[in-house]
Design a protein around this motif. Structure first.
Motif, PDB file in Angstrom:
ATOM      1  N   MET A 147      17.925  99.494  -3.228  1.00 36.63           N
ATOM      2  CA  MET A 147      19.224  99.423  -2.565  1.00 36.63           C
ATOM      3  C   MET A 147      20.216 100.394  -3.217  1.00 36.63           C
ATOM      4  O   MET A 147      20.966 101.095  -2.528  1.00 36.63           O
ATOM      5  CB  MET A 147      19.769  97.996  -2.624  1.00 36.63           C
ATOM      6  N   GLY A 148      20.215 100.448  -4.546  1.00 37.39           N
ATOM      7  CA  GLY A 148      21.140 101.347  -5.227  1.00 37.39           C
ATOM      8  C   GLY A 148      20.892 102.800  -4.893  1.00 37.39           C
ATOM      9  O   GLY A 148      21.836 103.573  -4.687  1.00 37.39           O
ATOM     10  N   ILE A 149      19.628 103.189  -4.788  1.00 38.65           N
ATOM     11  CA  ILE A 149      19.303 104.595  -4.523  1.00 38.65           C
ATOM     12  C   ILE A 149      19.556 104.953  -3.067  1.00 38.65           C
ATOM     13  O   ILE A 149      19.947 106.079  -2.762  1.00 38.65           O
ATOM     14  CB  ILE A 149      17.846 104.886  -4.922  1.00 38.65           C
ATOM     15  N   ASN A 150      19.348 104.016  -2.146  1.00 37.52           N
ATOM     16  CA  ASN A 150      19.452 104.342  -0.722  1.00 37.52           C
ATOM     17  C   ASN A 150      20.823 104.098  -0.118  1.00 37.52           C
ATOM     18  O   ASN A 150      21.227 104.803   0.803  1.00 37.52           O
ATOM     19  CB  ASN A 150      18.413 103.534   0.064  1.00 37.52           C
ATOM     20  N   VAL A 151      21.547 103.100  -0.604  1.00 40.86           N
ATOM     21  CA  VAL A 151      22.822 102.743   0.006  1.00 40.86           C
ATOM     22  C   VAL A 151      23.972 103.568  -0.563  1.00 40.86           C
ATOM     23  O   VAL A 151      24.878 103.978   0.170  1.00 40.86           O
ATOM     24  CB  VAL A 151      23.091 101.234  -0.176  1.00 40.86           C
ATOM     25  N   THR A 152      23.955 103.843  -1.850  1.00 35.82           N
ATOM     26  CA  THR A 152      25.073 104.540  -2.489  1.00 35.82           C
ATOM     27  C   THR A 152      25.388 105.897  -1.868  1.00 35.82           C
ATOM     28  O   THR A 152      26.567 106.240  -1.715  1.00 35.82           O
ATOM     29  CB  THR A 152      24.802 104.707  -3.998  1.00 35.82           C
ATOM     30  N   PRO A 153      24.389 106.727  -1.488  1.00 38.87           N
ATOM     31  CA  PRO A 153      24.731 108.042  -0.914  1.00 38.87           C
ATOM     32  C   PRO A 153      25.538 108.000   0.366  1.00 38.87           C
ATOM     33  O   PRO A 153      26.093 109.020   0.777  1.00 38.87           O
ATOM     34  CB  PRO A 153      23.354 108.685  -0.678  1.00 38.87           C
ATOM     35  N   VAL A 190      16.384 104.746   7.951  1.00 37.46           N
ATOM     36  CA  VAL A 190      14.964 104.464   7.772  1.00 37.46           C
ATOM     37  C   VAL A 190      14.777 103.260   6.860  1.00 37.46           C
ATOM     38  O   VAL A 190      13.878 102.429   7.060  1.00 37.46           O
ATOM     39  CB  VAL A 190      14.261 105.701   7.192  1.00 37.46           C
ATOM     40  N   TYR A 191      15.623 103.151   5.863  1.00 39.25           N
ATOM     41  CA  TYR A 191      15.568 102.011   4.936  1.00 39.25           C
ATOM     42  C   TYR A 191      15.773 100.686   5.675  1.00 39.25           C
ATOM     43  O   TYR A 191      15.218  99.661   5.289  1.00 39.25           O
ATOM     44  CB  TYR A 191      16.643 102.208   3.867  1.00 39.25           C
TER      45      TYR A 191
END
Length: 600
Positions: free
Chosen positions: A109-115, A503-504
């Motif tokens: 979640m941190g890698i995909n949502v933050t951007p 996609v996530y």
């Protein structure tokens, strides 16, 4: 009297000798500080600019090498850790009391949502630190993530994953801007005589296109090798501990489009023996050393993208303007027509499942080429891993990486052909592959399908290389003004991040639905891109925001022009608006000529 006369005569005789001594001293001084008789000004000038050009090439190679090393370490570590964390025995023996599954979900979640929020701060970050130092900061955050894996706990992994998500878009935006600036500087150093003769004339529209094409090709040819290098931990270390496909795929009944979501029936135990902690520390220490090497490459070998005064000028337009300009640039029809292409560029990374389909906890995980991790919706977990086994995942990735690296050089055809040809060729290859995958489902545990799967991986790498390299070159051709480049590349990679976040979210869809969405997005992207090229050919006026004039708060000689005798160069705002400096007037007046007429 005679003595006096003789004295006068003696004095008169000493005057010529004194003058002769002065002339001799001047002659010696001229010989010491004057121009050397063998000095050739033109030859020395050529040597100076040759050194400058070699410095630019060194910067491009160093930035490409730093990007390759950074993603090799990051992807290799993440791939290895996700496979280890998936194994049920490994989790119970080593981390039974810390709920590793929950931690890994929060890392995703941190890698995909933050951007998703990157558009708000990326231009400010790049302008505040400068392009080179933004790259250095981002590479340092990746090194921090590697170091957090020495002690795998919630308070080490999750904050470092959030930090990774925050710097993904800034890293790619700064790298794209850096390569663009190097192409422009190389053109300046090649044509320095022409620039001197025509310093008051505007350069042709396509002046540095050749160097943009060459430098972006060099960058992506090097970068795609990171997929190959990232497999070294798995090939030389992890594969020794993996079960063969008859064990891991024992309960798998369907592959490809016949499957729903992630690979059903994949064994919860993939490790036949657990690696010793000492061996894991040795591997992670090697990866950590490589990450530090990437930081040193950026710090020592990469030169500044802008001169100090240029960075001050770009920062001095005001932080409010810097925050607003990415949103205002989206009014340009050229960017709006490229949005579907940006989105597909993010979607197609989810097929880089050819090698990034990693199985994590109870679901498939995928590491994308931009460093993000997502639930694997279309991954070759359902194709390559299902047919060949997890132990051959690394070789599928290496086939993809080698193909993408070699085929990035195909973008050089833009030097002779029209710029839309490589992009359309890459889109055509992907369309054929998507239709093929839509209609074909491999047999589980059937090694005879290996040649076909390796061919699909290589062809997908070819299409990805043409896509990624072609988009970066296209943006460089359309937006040459140095004041706009960081905004443009930020918008590009932000839309990619949005696509990957989508996609996530859709991981539960059937495989055919996911492939259909990708194919539909590709068709729309090609159509809007061709319509954009048609409007550019018709010279349809573009709507670009005006870049505000720098407002320097510091008083001093640094901000005066060489031929200026003004004493109040940084006076009140009214005077600054009326009395433009020559450089500032050029900056504003040339914008409509280069980027088209502005309406706002």
């Amino acid at each position: 009297m005679e003595k006096d006369v003789d004295g006068c005569l003696d004095g008169a005789k000493t005057v010529p000798s004194a003058s002769l001594g002065t002339e001799g001293t001047e002659t010696q001084l001229d010989g010491f500080v004057g121009a050397h008789p063998d000095y050739n000004e033109e030859e020395e000038e050529q040597k100076y600019f040759r050194r400058k050009r070699l410095g630019v090439i060194k910067n491009v190679v160093a930035a490409s090498l730093a990007g390759t090393l950074t993603y090799s370490v990051y992807l290799g570590l993440l791939q290895m850790q996700l496979i280890l964390h998936y194994d049920e025995t490994y989790r119970e023996v080593k981390y039974s009391n810390i709920r590793l599954e929950d931690i890994d979900r929060k890392v995703l979640m941190g890698i995909n949502v933050t951007p998703v929020a990157a558009l708000l701060y990326t231009p400010i970050l790049i302008r505040f630190f400068g392009t080179k130092w933004a790259m250095f900061l981002a590479v340092g955050v990746y090194a921090l993530f590697v170091s957090s894996n020495y002690w795998e706990r919630y308070y080490t992994l999750v904050p470092s994953a959030v930090a990774i998500g925050m710097v993904i878009v800034p890293l790619w935006a700064s790298m794209g801007t850096y390569i663009m600036r190097m192409a422009q500087k190389y053109y300046e150093y090649i044509n320095y005589k022409e620039e001197q003769e025509k310093e008051r004339q505007r350069a042709p529209r396509d002046t540095c296109n050749t160097y943009i094409i060459v430098f972006q090709t060099i960058f992506y040819s090097c970068f795609h090798l990171s997929f190959v290098c990232a497999q070294m931990p798995m090939v030389f270390f992890l594969n020794n501990y993996l079960y063969q496909l008859n064990h891991t795929l024992f309960a798998v009944k369907h592959c490809g489009t016949l499957s729903h979501g992630t690979l059903p029936g994949f064994n919860k135990t993939v490790l036949q023996s657990l690696p010793r902690s000492v061996n894991l520390i040795i591997v992670e220490s090697g990866l950590m050393a490589t990450a530090f090497l990437a930081m040193l490459v950026v710090l020592v070998l990469c030169g500044a993208a802008y001169r100090p005064m240029e960075e001050i000028d770009m920062r001095s337009i005001g932080w409010g303007n810097i925050f607003q300009l990415p949103f205002k640039h989206m009014r340009d029809y050229r960017l709006r027509h490229l949005f579907p292409l940006f989105i597909y560029s993010g979607f197609e990374v989810l097929f880089v499942c050819t090698g990034f389909s990693l199985v994590g906890s109870a679901m498939g995980w995928e590491v994308t080429e931009r460093g993000q991790v997502m639930l694997s919706p279309c991954s070759l977990q359902n194709y390559g891993v299902c047919a060949l086994g997890l132990e051959r995942l690394a070789y599928l990735l290496m086939a993809y990486g080698f193909s993408a690296s070699v085929c990035s050089s195909l973008a050089l055809c833009m030097l002779r052909l029209r710029r839309h040809i490589p992009l359309l060729a890459g889109a055509f290859i992907h369309a054929v592959l998507l239709v093929t995958l839509f209609c074909w489902a491999p047999e589980p545990r059937y090694l005879a399908q290996a040649p076909l799967l390796y061919s699909i991986a290589a062809l997908w790498g070819t299409g990805s290389a043409l896509n990624k390299t072609g988009i970066s070159i296209l943006l460089g051709m359309l937006y040459k003004k140095k004041e706009r480049q960081d905004f443009i590349f930020t918008i590009y990679h932000w839309w990619q991040a949005l696509a990957i976040f989508t996609v996530y979210l859709w991981s539960g869809l059937p495989m055919k639905a996911k492939l259909s969405i990708m194919l539909l997005t590709l068709v729309v992207a090609v159509g809007t891109y061709l319509w954009m090229e048609r409007k550019v050919a018709w010279n349809v006026e573009v709507r670009l925001p005006r870049i505000p004039r720098p407002r320097h708060k510091t008083r001093g000689y640094r901000y005066l022009e060489d031929n200026s005798d003004e004493t109040g160069s940084d006076g009140d705002g009214d005077k600054e608006d009326d009395d433009r400096h020559p450089t500032e007037a050029t900056t504003e007046d040339e914008l409509p000529k280069e980027d088209g007429q502005q309406l706002g």
